[in-house]
Scaffold this active site. Sequence first.
Site, short mmCIF file in Angstrom:
data_model
loop_
_atom_site.label_atom_id
_atom_site.label_comp_id
_atom_site.label_asym_id
_atom_site.label_seq_id
_atom_site.Cartn_x
_atom_site.Cartn_y
_atom_site.Cartn_z
NE ARG A 105 2.71 -4.43 -11.26
CZ ARG A 105 2.76 -3.74 -10.12
NH1 ARG A 105 3.93 -3.42 -9.58
NH2 ARG A 105 1.66 -3.36 -9.51
CG ASN A 143 6.35 -6.60 -6.37
OD1 ASN A 143 6.86 -6.07 -5.39
ND2 ASN A 143 5.19 -6.22 -6.84
CD GLU A 144 1.68 -6.39 -4.52
OE1 GLU A 144 1.18 -6.17 -5.63
OE2 GLU A 144 1.44 -5.71 -3.53
CD GLU A 315 4.73 -2.68 -2.48
OE1 GLU A 315 3.61 -2.25 -2.85
OE2 GLU A 315 5.46 -3.37 -3.21
C1 GAL Z 1 1.65 -2.91 -5.18
C2 GAL Z 1 2.92 -3.21 -5.96
C3 GAL Z 1 3.77 -1.98 -6.16
C4 GAL Z 1 2.92 -0.83 -6.60
C5 GAL Z 1 1.84 -0.59 -5.57
C6 GAL Z 1 0.95 0.60 -5.88
O1 GAL Z 1 0.65 -3.81 -5.49
O2 GAL Z 1 3.69 -4.18 -5.31
O3 GAL Z 1 4.76 -2.25 -7.11
O4 GAL Z 1 2.38 -1.10 -7.84
O5 GAL Z 1 1.03 -1.72 -5.51
O6 GAL Z 1 -0.05 0.74 -4.91
#
Ligand code: GAL
Length: 633
Positions: A105, A143-144, A315
């Site tokens: 990604r 995303n990020e 998250e």
């Molecule tokens: C974040 C990301 C998520 C997933 C997660 C795993 O960096 O936004 O999609 O990969 O980490 O810890």
Amino acid sequence: MKRTLGVCYYPEHWPEAQWTKDAARMAALGLTWVRIGEFAWTRMEPEPGRYDWGWLDRAIQTLGKHGLKVVLGTPTATPPRWMIDRHPDMLAVDKEGRPRGFGSRRHYDFSHRGYRAECAKIVTAMAERYGRNPVVAAWQTDNEYACHSTTRSYSPAATAAFRDWLAQKYQSPDALNRAWGNVFWSMDYSDFNQIGLPNLTVTEPNPAHVMDFRRFASDEVVSFNRLQTEIIRKHSPYPIAHNYMGAVTEFDHYATGADLDIASWDSYPLGFLVDRVPATPEHKRRFVRQGDPDFQAFHHDLYRAVGRGRWWIMEQQPGPVNWAPYNADPLPGMARLWAWEAFAHGAEAVCYFRWRQAPFAQEQMHAGLLRPDSVAAPAFAEAGEVAKELAAMPEVGTCKADAALVFDYASEWAWETQPQGRGFSHLWLAFQMYRGLRRLGLNVDVLPPDTADLSAYKLVLAPGVCTLSDPLKAALRAYKGTAILGPRTNAKTPDFATPVPLPPALPGLEVVVARAESLPPDVPVPLAQGGNLWHWREVLEGHATVTEVAEDGCPALVSAGKLHYLGGWPDDEALTRILNRACTAEGIETDPLPEGLRLRDTATHRFLFNYNPVPVEWDGVTIPAAGVHWTKL
Ligand code: GAL
């Protein structure tokens, strides 16, 4: 403000028959939010221009039927394979000049105009379709940004955009040559089209060139994000967030945040402790299943500033992650503690990542609230407990702090570009000072570098801010509280040159940094009153009051009234003494805390968080290992 819980969910990963059961279980657990969509581009647009919204309509409807609200993510972090056929040159290029491959990604180049047009198309289609959907109640862009080191690309697209950016900034190659000091090593340019990116040079490129490239790369993230927010706002009244990360400073989050309604971040305390926090092996051992006691709080306070008061955890780590060198299981209680700590710092929502552990692809080893067989993992019950507690105590309240810390993204780029001593970092210097304040039991607000008014605070720290902005300089001039600046504060001009007269050039403080030295970690500079400077020390000349002196007789902290300049990087012992002295001078009450115990006062409650693997006694209460304790104020 009602605080809420949520979860990240990928309906496209599961048979449709399972969605209803999942939604019912989420609602029964007490969740409010479900974030979906952010990686589902191939399911939304399987072929160029052919959209398939049916499944997403039904997924949103199913969640809505169970009373859940959706955060809808734009899928632009995962351009499909067909996109590469249409735009072969949209892949970002790494510093060694190699195009990034397809198959994970974030492989896109922020500067690629064709890719931006594709993003505008998919975001428009989504915003038109879901902008007023009653179940969707918030958006997430991409995303990020910056994850997997993807801010800077060394591609033809980036080169062209950088030349434009420079031409706008400098107007003429002569002005650029003067600003960068290109007379040095005959680096002058006579045309903007001669200017390349600062990679693959024989030895280090001109730091002014690097700094402009970093500012440019940051601006590209900001404009990429703005492209999406402008489209979404045309079609939707819902607030827009982006999910930032921990210890990632590649772009100016304040600038991105100005186009968003909510700042959110992705908190993985155990991965961060192993992977990112600079600490002794002993510290890392002690907190291996709990995370660093200050790292999360620092980011909560930083993102509260980035979000201008509004922030979430998008998250939250629920169990072992898959991406750190070692991936420990959190101590029972930590999934609850982390959520409560976020609420105590003002988070509106905390979303666990993810609902169910995926049995396939890259993140098979990453825990969720459910195991791959849908049996509850340990964090499931903890999330339920938090939901019940929140229902019983919906108002936590935030609160202003007495102490503030200036954090500046450009300063992190500056010292990465010219560390002078390996690892000199604005982030970790600021973090150490933050930790020092928290050990004394203080609330801390983080301030952006263009803050124009400091009057709400009794104590302000601005360590290693490479160039003081005009508003901040004026605010410091008017400030009546205690300010501690340095080391390396105001050490560069906006063009990244050494100012003459020499730094720090602070009003009322007749001191210059005559020279500076950096030292290996095992060569400390002992201070007369105990503790050391290490890593960095400056030779200060002038007429200020000497408040701290090194054993060799050199001033280490000089003062003019309440304005202090620190000529080096203090160790914890020296820092604690300096902070204690400042707190006493300002009448700030301190509560020195035992190791691993942290305190946060809100407008309504006092919270205690025990990051230790053992119970801690404090103020007549025993807080269990990984425990949270609160009292009403
Ligand atoms: C974040 C990301 C998520 C997933 C997660 C795993 O960096 O936004 O999609 O990969 O980490 O810890």
